[in-house]
Motif scaffolding. Sequence first.
Motif, PDB file in Angstrom:
ATOM      1  N   SER A  27       2.191  -4.295  -0.719  1.00  0.00           N
ATOM      2  CA  SER A  27       1.468  -4.128   0.589  1.00  0.00           C
ATOM      3  C   SER A  27       0.515  -3.681   0.996  1.00  0.00           C
ATOM      4  O   SER A  27      -0.252  -2.947  -0.614  1.00  0.00           O
ATOM      5  N   CYS A  28      -0.355  -3.871   1.848  1.00  0.00           N
ATOM      6  CA  CYS A  28      -0.923  -2.772   1.936  1.00  0.00           C
ATOM      7  C   CYS A  28      -1.305  -1.526   1.732  1.00  0.00           C
ATOM      8  O   CYS A  28      -2.324  -0.610   1.476  1.00  0.00           O
ATOM      9  N   SER A  29       0.011  -0.790   2.078  1.00  0.00           N
ATOM     10  CA  SER A  29       0.218   0.203   1.819  1.00  0.00           C
ATOM     11  C   SER A  29       0.670   0.755   0.606  1.00  0.00           C
ATOM     12  O   SER A  29       0.396   2.316  -0.059  1.00  0.00           O
ATOM     13  N   GLY A  30       0.719  -0.151  -0.551  1.00  0.00           N
ATOM     14  CA  GLY A  30       0.397  -0.131  -1.702  1.00  0.00           C
ATOM     15  C   GLY A  30       1.753   0.419  -2.468  1.00  0.00           C
ATOM     16  O   GLY A  30       2.019  -0.016  -3.767  1.00  0.00           O
ATOM     17  N   LYS A  31       2.935  -0.282  -1.676  1.00  0.00           N
ATOM     18  CA  LYS A  31       3.879  -0.579  -2.135  1.00  0.00           C
ATOM     19  C   LYS A  31       4.384  -2.129  -3.095  1.00  0.00           C
ATOM     20  O   LYS A  31       4.008  -2.671  -3.011  1.00  0.00           O
ATOM     21  N   ILE A  32       4.948  -1.562  -3.933  1.00  0.00           N
ATOM     22  CA  ILE A  32       5.009  -2.946  -5.445  1.00  0.00           C
ATOM     23  C   ILE A  32       6.838  -3.045  -5.345  1.00  0.00           C
ATOM     24  O   ILE A  32       7.646  -2.295  -5.392  1.00  0.00           O
TER      25      ILE A  32
END
Length: 118
Positions: A27-32
């Motif tokens: 995600s754009c928030s860095g969640k993988i």
Amino acid sequence: DLEALVRPEAGHTPLHHGRLALIQLCSCSGKIWLVDVLAFPSTILRELLGPILSGPTPLKLMFDVRRDVEAMSVQLGVRAQAVLDLQLVKVGLNWRGGSYRNRSRMPLHAVLQSELGV
């Protein structure tokens, strides 16, 4: 990104790009998220991931996307939309910048090395 497991399977027609094994999402928030495609029936994956991958939003950033979207379509019944192929962006920037050395398709490791030094 999608990874295919290339191995012959008894009773199945071989897929030229192998059976999908792993889908990597970020995600754009860095969640993988790592999705083990082999652990779920394609109907479940299509139901859960289909709206995300085939919707007009969010924009999907992928690298060397041609075979990935073909595999998703054939094996999962999901047709990706709103996809930007970062490999083509890199090649286009090389053309525009006058770099004739790298006009062809570049593998991801080469782009990471040239752009990020990794």
